[in-house]
Design a protein around this motif. Sequence first.
Motif, PDB file in Angstrom:
ATOM      1  N   SER A  20      92.263  79.692 127.914  1.00 23.45           N
ATOM      2  CA  SER A  20      93.100  80.537 128.766  1.00 23.45           C
ATOM      3  C   SER A  20      93.196  81.952 128.212  1.00 23.45           C
ATOM      4  O   SER A  20      93.068  82.931 128.946  1.00 23.45           O
ATOM      5  N   ILE A  21      93.390  82.046 126.900  1.00 31.23           N
ATOM      6  CA  ILE A  21      93.484  83.367 126.273  1.00 31.23           C
ATOM      7  C   ILE A  21      92.167  84.112 126.407  1.00 31.23           C
ATOM      8  O   ILE A  21      92.131  85.297 126.759  1.00 31.23           O
ATOM      9  N   PHE A  22      91.049  83.432 126.130  1.00 29.61           N
ATOM     10  CA  PHE A  22      89.750  84.099 126.205  1.00 29.61           C
ATOM     11  C   PHE A  22      89.378  84.477 127.638  1.00 29.61           C
ATOM     12  O   PHE A  22      88.677  85.460 127.854  1.00 29.61           O
ATOM     13  N   ALA A  23      89.841  83.722 128.616  1.00 29.87           N
ATOM     14  CA  ALA A  23      89.573  84.099 130.006  1.00 29.87           C
ATOM     15  C   ALA A  23      90.267  85.420 130.341  1.00 29.87           C
ATOM     16  O   ALA A  23      89.664  86.319 130.929  1.00 29.87           O
ATOM     17  N   VAL A  24      91.524  85.534 129.942  1.00 27.69           N
ATOM     18  CA  VAL A  24      92.259  86.777 130.183  1.00 27.69           C
ATOM     19  C   VAL A  24      91.652  87.918 129.371  1.00 27.69           C
ATOM     20  O   VAL A  24      91.437  89.020 129.885  1.00 27.69           O
ATOM     21  N   LEU A  25      91.367  87.654 128.089  1.00 29.38           N
ATOM     22  CA  LEU A  25      90.761  88.685 127.249  1.00 29.38           C
ATOM     23  C   LEU A  25      89.377  89.087 127.741  1.00 29.38           C
ATOM     24  O   LEU A  25      89.004  90.259 127.652  1.00 29.38           O
ATOM     25  N   GLY A  26      88.621  88.127 128.233  1.00 29.56           N
ATOM     26  CA  GLY A  26      87.280  88.430 128.738  1.00 29.56           C
ATOM     27  C   GLY A  26      87.323  89.423 129.878  1.00 29.56           C
ATOM     28  O   GLY A  26      86.537  90.373 129.934  1.00 29.56           O
ATOM     29  N   VAL A  27      88.251  89.224 130.797  1.00 26.45           N
ATOM     30  CA  VAL A  27      88.391  90.150 131.914  1.00 26.45           C
ATOM     31  C   VAL A  27      88.854  91.514 131.399  1.00 26.45           C
ATOM     32  O   VAL A  27      88.328  92.558 131.795  1.00 26.45           O
ATOM     33  N   ALA A  28      89.819  91.503 130.503  1.00 27.15           N
ATOM     34  CA  ALA A  28      90.343  92.766 129.972  1.00 27.15           C
ATOM     35  C   ALA A  28      89.291  93.500 129.143  1.00 27.15           C
ATOM     36  O   ALA A  28      89.140  94.714 129.261  1.00 27.15           O
ATOM     37  N   LEU A  29      88.550  92.766 128.322  1.00 28.67           N
ATOM     38  CA  LEU A  29      87.556  93.403 127.472  1.00 28.67           C
ATOM     39  C   LEU A  29      86.348  93.873 128.272  1.00 28.67           C
ATOM     40  O   LEU A  29      85.719  94.861 127.924  1.00 28.67           O
ATOM     41  N   PHE A  30      86.013  93.151 129.330  1.00 35.67           N
ATOM     42  CA  PHE A  30      84.916  93.611 130.172  1.00 35.67           C
ATOM     43  C   PHE A  30      85.277  94.942 130.806  1.00 35.67           C
ATOM     44  O   PHE A  30      84.424  95.813 130.948  1.00 35.67           O
ATOM     45  N   ALA A  31      86.538  95.096 131.146  1.00 30.44           N
ATOM     46  CA  ALA A  31      86.985  96.351 131.744  1.00 30.44           C
ATOM     47  C   ALA A  31      87.017  97.474 130.714  1.00 30.44           C
ATOM     48  O   ALA A  31      86.919  98.639 131.073  1.00 30.44           O
ATOM     49  N   THR A  32      87.130  97.134 129.444  1.00 33.41           N
ATOM     50  CA  THR A  32      87.222  98.157 128.409  1.00 33.41           C
ATOM     51  C   THR A  32      86.077  98.061 127.408  1.00 33.41           C
ATOM     52  O   THR A  32      86.246  98.362 126.228  1.00 33.41           O
ATOM     53  N   TRP A  33      84.901  97.652 127.848  1.00 34.80           N
ATOM     54  CA  TRP A  33      83.760  97.506 126.941  1.00 34.80           C
ATOM     55  C   TRP A  33      83.405  98.828 126.279  1.00 34.80           C
ATOM     56  O   TRP A  33      82.931  98.862 125.151  1.00 34.80           O
ATOM     57  N   SER A  34      83.639  99.910 126.969  1.00 29.71           N
ATOM     58  CA  SER A  34      83.318 101.224 126.430  1.00 29.71           C
ATOM     59  C   SER A  34      84.164 101.527 125.195  1.00 29.71           C
ATOM     60  O   SER A  34      83.661 102.071 124.211  1.00 29.71           O
ATOM     61  N   ILE A  35      85.416 101.163 125.238  1.00 33.68           N
ATOM     62  CA  ILE A  35      86.299 101.398 124.104  1.00 33.68           C
ATOM     63  C   ILE A  35      85.836 100.582 122.907  1.00 33.68           C
ATOM     64  O   ILE A  35      85.756 101.092 121.784  1.00 33.68           O
ATOM     65  N   LEU A  36      85.509  99.308 123.125  1.00 37.52           N
ATOM     66  CA  LEU A  36      85.036  98.466 122.029  1.00 37.52           C
ATOM     67  C   LEU A  36      83.724  98.982 121.457  1.00 37.52           C
ATOM     68  O   LEU A  36      83.510  98.964 120.244  1.00 37.52           O
ATOM     69  N   SER A  37      82.867  99.454 122.325  1.00 36.54           N
ATOM     70  CA  SER A  37      81.597 100.005 121.863  1.00 36.54           C
ATOM     71  C   SER A  37      81.817 101.247 121.018  1.00 36.54           C
ATOM     72  O   SER A  37      81.134 101.455 120.012  1.00 36.54           O
ATOM     73  N   ASN A  38      82.776 102.070 121.381  1.00 40.55           N
ATOM     74  CA  ASN A  38      83.072 103.274 120.599  1.00 40.55           C
ATOM     75  C   ASN A  38      83.710 102.926 119.251  1.00 40.55           C
ATOM     76  O   ASN A  38      83.426 103.576 118.250  1.00 40.55           O
TER      77      ASN A  38
END
Length: 180
Positions: free
Chosen positions: A83-101
Amino acid sequence: MDNFIKDYQTELTTTLIVLVVFLILRFLAVMTIRKIARISDINQVRAVLVGRYITFGLFFILVVAMIFIWGVDFKELGLILSSIFAVLGVALFATWSILSNITSGIILFFYFPFKIGDRIRILDKDFPEEAIIINIQAFNVNLKKDNGELLTYPNNLLLQKGVVLIQKQVATGEDLESSF
């Protein structure tokens, strides 16, 4: 309390050992990062930031180790984690640019051959001009163009593009900050 200690003596001892190992590894990692920063003449703020990233990674490993030590039921844990990873997956997909930076910022800390005050040219058709590096942050690099404009360039693009060193240490950091 005595029954708890007797029943879980192995788990408590192992937990104590893992916590001591975590603290030692964190100390060694932070000291190594500071030493690399001092030897490479890297800004201390960047060293502290990378130290926080490493501490977070070690803490994540600590949590996983504690889960195994205390024998958490994987069926219940699997439901919670999925459940946590499903929510995080959606959130992180939306912010992949931030993680990449952020990831690029860590790579730039250890490998970037240019320092604050160097004059560089990024081999990019949208940015054909030379600029001076003012600051290297977690997400971006601040550049000052010759006409005085401040440019914020994302770290991930800096790794993707070629960078040419024009001149080392054009000005000190204090000179750059006072020019604003």
